[in-house]
Design an enzyme around this catalytic site. Structure first.
Site, mmCIF file in Angstrom:
data_model
loop_
_atom_site.group_PDB
_atom_site.id
_atom_site.type_symbol
_atom_site.label_atom_id
_atom_site.label_comp_id
_atom_site.label_asym_id
_atom_site.label_seq_id
_atom_site.Cartn_x
_atom_site.Cartn_y
_atom_site.Cartn_z
ATOM 1 N N ARG A 51 9.444 -9.164 6.685
ATOM 2 C CA ARG A 51 9.076 -8.726 8.028
ATOM 3 C C ARG A 51 7.625 -8.281 8.152
ATOM 4 O O ARG A 51 6.935 -8.669 9.086
ATOM 5 C CB ARG A 51 9.991 -7.569 8.474
ATOM 6 N N THR A 52 7.161 -7.449 7.223
ATOM 7 C CA THR A 52 5.825 -6.871 7.401
ATOM 8 C C THR A 52 4.755 -7.956 7.321
ATOM 9 O O THR A 52 3.851 -8.008 8.151
ATOM 10 C CB THR A 52 5.564 -5.768 6.355
ATOM 11 N N LYS A 80 -5.204 -11.964 -13.045
ATOM 12 C CA LYS A 80 -6.248 -12.126 -14.067
ATOM 13 C C LYS A 80 -6.953 -10.808 -14.357
ATOM 14 O O LYS A 80 -7.873 -10.758 -15.164
ATOM 15 C CB LYS A 80 -7.287 -13.149 -13.596
ATOM 16 N N ARG A 101 -0.451 -4.786 1.299
ATOM 17 C CA ARG A 101 0.695 -4.079 0.714
ATOM 18 C C ARG A 101 0.498 -4.047 -0.796
ATOM 19 O O ARG A 101 0.148 -5.055 -1.398
ATOM 20 C CB ARG A 101 2.011 -4.761 1.045
#
Length: 306
Positions: A51-52, A80, A101
């Site tokens: 959703r976000t 990396k 996020r």
């Protein structure tokens, strides 16, 4: 240039203006269809999300802009060893605004300190989730008609639930807000939030274990899942995950004008039989999330539509 790290980055007046804008977007989508023509949103998601991430992308596309980004740390140069500060400096060359996020608390704050574009915190560990909070506020205001004089039940994982922490921080600024905190002992609201936010603001609250006990006095029930990814061992998670299950029998205990919210995803804490109850507002909440993120993008990019 402004960023959004926490709901407290916006004053109550600014919050109300943002929610007004979101409601205007809902009512007049065509008016905003080209507001972000030529603008790009980068979604930097180091943790899984449906959703976000997709609602930020849908919001930018609905505004006429475009999107780029990655949906897991494994598909970025973080695998990396690249730092968040180097990633955001790079992404600032490609995009006009960014949503991040990250599993580490404070990572979006590090990003905004090195960014030349606005950064939206799309969730950092168990800390904050401000765009979900904006979504929650818009949903509550639409279903109840107000953001004051409310008794809010918060149920489930109150210890690790960043959506709960953000929502409490936002709601304590409105008048006559009362909380009923419904959780097992192991998942109680952290002490620092009880003391630094609730006690300091003289907010009335009580802590209970049984959901049935709280239902009759609620205006809003905010359900949360027990988050497997926040537990250090499987045994504790298995013991906690089915602690609360909202079903038709429990809904009969609630007032006719009480609404159920959930930041989603749900696992089994809300039975699917509740979905047809007119008081189930969690899928409406998803739609409101697009409108509020459209309003946020316009606000942070300082774009005004007449």
């Amino acid at each position: 240039m402004r960023h959004l790290m926490s709901p407290l980055d916006l004053t109550v007046e600014e919050l109300d203006q943002l929610l007004d804008l979101a409601q205007d977007i809902e009512a007049n989508p065509k008016k905003y269809a080209h507001a972000c023509d030529g603008k790009k949103l980068a979604t930097l998601f180091y943790e899984p999300s449906t959703r976000t991430r997709l609602s930020h992308e849908a919001a930018m596309l609905n505004l006429g802009g475009s999107v780029l980004g990655f949906s897991s740390a494994d598909s970025s140069s973080a695998s990396k060893g690249e730092s968040v500060s180097d990633t955001i400096r790079t992404v600032s060359c490609y995009a006009d605004i960014c949503a991040m996020r990250h599993p580490k608390e404070g990572a979006p704050m590090v990003a905004c300190q090195h960014s030349s574009i606005p950064v939206i915190n799309a969730g950092d560990g168990g800390h904050q989730h401000p765009t979900q909070t904006l979504t929650d506020l818009l949903t509550i205001r639409n279903v109840k008609g107000r953001l004051n004089n409310l008794t809010i039940g918060l149920c489930g994982d109150l210890k690790f639930g960043r959506t709960v922490h953000s929502l409490i921080n936002a709601l304590v600024r409105y008048e006559n807000i009362r909380f009923i905190l419904i959780s097992p002992e192991e998942l109680r609201l952290p002490e620092y939030i009880r003391h630094d936010v609730l006690d300091r603001n003289n907010i009335e609250y009580e802590e209970v274990v049984r959901l049935e006990e709280a239902m009759p006095s609620l205006d809003i029930l905010y359900m949360t899942r027990v988050q497997k990814e926040r537990f250090f061992n499987e045994e504790d998670y298995v013991r906690m995950k089915d602690f609360y299950i909202l079903d038709k029998a429990k809904m009969k205990l609630a007032p006719k004008d009480m609404y159920v919210l959930h930041p989603l995803p749900r696992v089994n804490e809300i039975s699917v039989e509740v979905d047809d109850d007119p008081r189930a507002a969690y899928f409406r909440q998803v739609q409101y999330g697009v409108y509020v993120r459209m309003a946020l993008i316009l606000t942070l990019l300082d774009i005004h539509v007449d």
